[in-house]
Design a protein around this motif. Structure first.
Motif, PDB file in Angstrom:
ATOM      1  N   GLY A  89     -73.071  44.339 -46.828  1.00 60.73           N
ATOM      2  CA  GLY A  89     -71.559  45.097 -45.734  1.00 60.73           C
ATOM      3  C   GLY A  89     -71.701  46.351 -45.541  1.00 60.73           C
ATOM      4  N   GLY A  90     -70.519  46.540 -44.573  1.00 65.18           N
ATOM      5  CA  GLY A  90     -70.531  48.197 -44.989  1.00 65.18           C
ATOM      6  C   GLY A  90     -68.255  48.257 -44.086  1.00 65.18           C
ATOM      7  N   THR A  91     -68.130  49.640 -43.488  1.00 62.96           N
ATOM      8  CA  THR A  91     -67.153  49.592 -43.230  1.00 62.96           C
ATOM      9  C   THR A  91     -67.601  50.412 -41.497  1.00 62.96           C
ATOM     10  OG1 THR A  91     -65.938  50.654 -45.291  1.00 62.96           O
ATOM     11  CG2 THR A  91     -65.069  50.722 -43.379  1.00 62.96           C
ATOM     12  N   TYR A  92     -67.050  49.391 -40.516  1.00 62.84           N
ATOM     13  CA  TYR A  92     -67.631  50.220 -39.087  1.00 62.84           C
ATOM     14  C   TYR A  92     -66.499  51.779 -39.413  1.00 62.84           C
ATOM     15  CZ  TYR A  92     -70.273  45.580 -38.019  1.00 62.84           C
ATOM     16  OH  TYR A  92     -71.047  44.965 -38.190  1.00 62.84           O
ATOM     17  N   ILE A  93     -66.866  52.253 -38.206  1.00 63.41           N
ATOM     18  CA  ILE A  93     -66.484  53.804 -37.824  1.00 63.41           C
ATOM     19  C   ILE A  93     -65.880  53.424 -36.225  1.00 63.41           C
ATOM     20  CG2 ILE A  93     -66.362  56.315 -37.648  1.00 63.41           C
ATOM     21  CD1 ILE A  93     -66.227  54.939 -40.892  1.00 63.41           C
ATOM     22  N   ALA A  94     -65.410  54.069 -35.791  1.00 67.79           N
ATOM     23  CA  ALA A  94     -64.514  54.315 -34.437  1.00 67.79           C
ATOM     24  C   ALA A  94     -64.737  54.898 -33.961  1.00 67.79           C
ATOM     25  CB  ALA A  94     -63.800  52.724 -33.604  1.00 67.79           C
ATOM     26  N   ASP A  95     -64.308  55.837 -33.076  1.00 62.84           N
ATOM     27  CA  ASP A  95     -63.603  56.960 -31.622  1.00 62.84           C
ATOM     28  C   ASP A  95     -63.371  56.229 -31.021  1.00 62.84           C
ATOM     29  OD1 ASP A  95     -64.837  59.102 -34.058  1.00 62.84           O
ATOM     30  OD2 ASP A  95     -66.433  59.306 -32.527  1.00 62.84           O
ATOM     31  N   LEU A  96     -61.971  57.044 -31.249  1.00 63.26           N
ATOM     32  CA  LEU A  96     -60.387  56.016 -29.218  1.00 63.26           C
ATOM     33  C   LEU A  96     -60.672  58.335 -28.590  1.00 63.26           C
ATOM     34  CD1 LEU A  96     -58.673  54.448 -28.549  1.00 63.26           C
ATOM     35  CD2 LEU A  96     -57.308  55.417 -29.890  1.00 63.26           C
ATOM     36  N   HIS A  97     -61.641  57.380 -27.158  1.00 63.57           N
ATOM     37  CA  HIS A  97     -61.469  58.742 -26.407  1.00 63.57           C
ATOM     38  C   HIS A  97     -60.421  58.608 -25.591  1.00 63.57           C
ATOM     39  CE1 HIS A  97     -65.896  59.867 -27.111  1.00 63.57           C
ATOM     40  NE2 HIS A  97     -65.708  58.664 -27.441  1.00 63.57           N
TER      41      HIS A  97
END
Length: 155
Positions: A89-97
């Protein structure tokens, strides 16, 4: 790639039940599942239903503050999966625009928080091609899992 919140479910794992938000990708049969915490999963489900419980919870409060300051969510972008050292698995990364009185700004945010805000505002959700390639899974694996709204009282 345009995405939408297909479901918020609970998966059984060897470590116990774990909530998963299932993102449907436009024109694709596979989905992107993101395993998250129970509080965030419940908040996303409440946002989808537009459930008003009277007093603002954390995501409602954040949205109220942003709006009072003249900002609005333009879109959410899930843009990376940071691989774990053990390869599982892994860690999901997001950006809030955001659109703000000073122009557009991008804020690093957890996908679960970003999706909870998107669920409340109908903001567009995007998944990069790389995230889709690395995180995609067969939608059938998640179709029969219980909806978070039907299990939260059982835990």
């Amino acid at each position: 790639m345009q995405a939408s919140i297909d479901a918020v479910r609970v998966a059984g794992t060897p470590q116990g039940p774990v909530p998963v938000v299932v993102l449907a990708i436009e024109s694709e049969d596979d989905v992107v599942p993101i395993f998250i915490g129970f509080e965030e999963a419940t908040s996303i489900a409440r946002g989808i239903e537009a459930e008003d419980i009277g007093r603002p919870l954390t995501h409602d409060l954040l949205l109220d503050v942003m709006e009072e300051l003249g900002s609005r969510i333009d879109r959410v972008v899930i843009n990376e999966i940071e691989a774990r050292e053990d390869g599982r698995g892994g860690t999901y990364i997001a950006d809030l625009h955001l659109e703000t009185p000073r122009g557009e700004t991008v804020i690093d945010a957890r996908p679960s928080d970003s999706l909870a805000l998107a669920a409340r505002t109908n903001a567009p959700i995007e998944v990069t091609e790389g995230v889709f390639a690395d995180g995609r899974d067969d939608s059938e694996k998640f179709a029969d899992l219980k909806d978070i709204r039907n299990v939260s009282g059982e835990l």
